[in-house]
Write an enzyme that holds these catalytic residues in place. Structure first.
Site, PDB file in Angstrom:
ATOM      1  N   MET A  18       0.851  -1.195   0.000  1.00  0.00           N
ATOM      2  CA  MET A  18       0.000   0.000   0.000  1.00  0.00           C
ATOM      3  C   MET A  18       0.882   1.239   0.000  1.00  0.00           C
ATOM      4  SD  MET A  18      -3.021  -1.203   2.636  1.00  0.00           S
ATOM      5  CE  MET A  18      -1.917  -2.130   3.724  1.00  0.00           C
ATOM      6  N   GLN A  70       7.620  -4.937  -3.953  1.00  0.00           N
ATOM      7  CA  GLN A  70       6.786  -4.733  -5.134  1.00  0.00           C
ATOM      8  C   GLN A  70       7.411  -3.648  -6.004  1.00  0.00           C
ATOM      9  OE1 GLN A  70       2.813  -2.704  -5.483  1.00  0.00           O
ATOM     10  NE2 GLN A  70       2.128  -4.767  -6.044  1.00  0.00           N
ATOM     11  N   CYS A 100      -2.310  -1.326  -9.852  1.00  0.00           N
ATOM     12  CA  CYS A 100      -2.539   0.037  -9.375  1.00  0.00           C
ATOM     13  C   CYS A 100      -3.178   0.893 -10.459  1.00  0.00           C
ATOM     14  CB  CYS A 100      -1.229   0.665  -8.922  1.00  0.00           C
ATOM     15  SG  CYS A 100      -1.425   2.342  -8.273  1.00  0.00           S
ATOM     16  N   GLY A 212      -8.826  -8.141  -1.940  1.00  0.00           N
ATOM     17  CA  GLY A 212      -9.930  -7.231  -2.237  1.00  0.00           C
ATOM     18  C   GLY A 212     -11.120  -7.417  -1.322  1.00  0.00           C
TER      19      GLY A 212
END
Length: 343
Positions: A18, A70, A100, A212
């Site tokens: 995030m 990431q 993203c 999700g």
């Protein structure tokens, strides 16, 4: 890691990457509560790794393992170079961002817009695999814009797995690249868990994880009955206490009460080391605000961390004061009520 998980039926629980949230201070904090959770960095763009301040972008505490980096990018050569550089830092996995939806990411022609070019993603994965010995994985959406997920997702998975991806984490929503903000893209497109579950049924030999809309460990366990892995994002950040139950509830670790004072002391010691190197207390404590949801005194805890840690000269006594405001012994209110009823 992923091959072993598939062979032995071992599941993986991960905290999602995030931006602006899962920095190294956040990951160190999360590790105090779960030894099993796989932790992800924020997305780091390949160009930044190649040309930017590498140590600041890539350094992390050994205590964070297992930890995955990431990366963002769409140029196979640049991604390979970034992976070669990052490999020296000892990450347990390197993940390619294909999910993203932000404008900044789209302008760089990577992130979710790569769902339109699975052949390019496959080239990127193959280049990354050739540059490292650690697992290379992909985090994607089920589709973008007017794509039909039922048609595009199977093809995407086949191409990326064929290129050597060790695992794919699927955010079970489309991304709308036009018309929705990144925040709206996390909530508005409907979740299609059934499609992701079906992809796993059709790809028994491929590690597939789901992401999700998963807000608690009950939901996580339900998905793990069907999937190889489950990834939780905002819920793990905003209610960090749920991570304290991961090892026991999902991985069969012996039951033990969380030693919150040990968490406090670990974070105090860590904060002192960060501040000794020029960091600020609020760089650490901003990630701790979500702890103690449901506990008596949690509001005061949040107030102390949010206001006192930003003041000039603030030190680890702020962490002491915040923890002292919480009735730790009573536990979360719902647990206290259950205990009263049982008594």
């Amino acid at each position: 890691m992923y091959a072993d998980a598939l062979k032995n039926g071992r599941k993986i629980f991960a905290v999602a990457p995030m931006i602006d949230w899962t920095d190294r201070h956040c990951r160190y904090f999360h590790r105090q509560m779960s030894g099993h959770a796989l932790l992800y960095t924020e997305m780091v763009v390949a160009d930044a790794i190649i040309h930017g301040p590498r140590d600041r972008l890539l350094s992390f505490s050994p205590a964070e393992h297992p930890v995955a980096l990431q990366v963002g990018g769409s140029d196979p050569a640049k991604l390979a170079e970034a992976v070669r550089i990052a490999s020296d830092y000892g990450y347990d996995e390197i993940n390619l961002n294909v999910g993203c939806p932000s404008d900044r990411v789209q302008s760089g022609t990577f992130g979710a817009c790569l769902m339109r070019t699975p052949e390019l993603v496959a080239d990127c994965v193959a280049a990354m695999k050739a540059a490292t010995s650690v697992p290379v994985t992909v985090k994607c959406r089920i589709g973008v814009d007017d794509q039909e997920p039922e048609a595009v997702l199977p093809d995407f998975l086949a191409r990326v797995v064929g290129a050597g991806a060790d695992a794919i984490w699927i955010h079970a929503r489309k991304a709308w690249l036009q018309g929705l903000s990144p925040k709206e893209n996390r909530d508005i497109p409907p979740l299609d868990y059934a499609l992701v579950h079906r992809m796993k049924q059709e790809n028994a030999d491929v590690f597939l994880g789901i992401n999700g809309g998963i807000t608690d460990l009950e939901q996580a366990a339900e998905h793990l009955a069907r999937m190889d892995g489950v990834m939780v994002g905002r819920a793990a950040y905003q209610n960090a206490g749920l991570l304290a139950e991961v090892d026991q509830r999902l991985f069969g670790a012996p039951h033990r009460e969380t030693d919150w004072l040990a968490v406090r002391d670990a974070m105090k010691s860590y904060a002192e080391s960060v501040m000794a190197s020029g960091g600020r207390l609020n760089h650490i404590t901003r990630h701790m605000v979500g702890l103690f949801q449901g506990f008596a005194g949690a509001r005061r805890y949040r107030q102390i961390l949010s206001t006192e840690s930003t003041k000039p000269g603030a030190g680890v006594e702020v962490i002491d004061a915040a923890f002292a405001a919480v009735d730790i012994a009573a536990g979360p209110k719902h647990q206290a009520a259950e205990q009263r009823q049982a008594g």
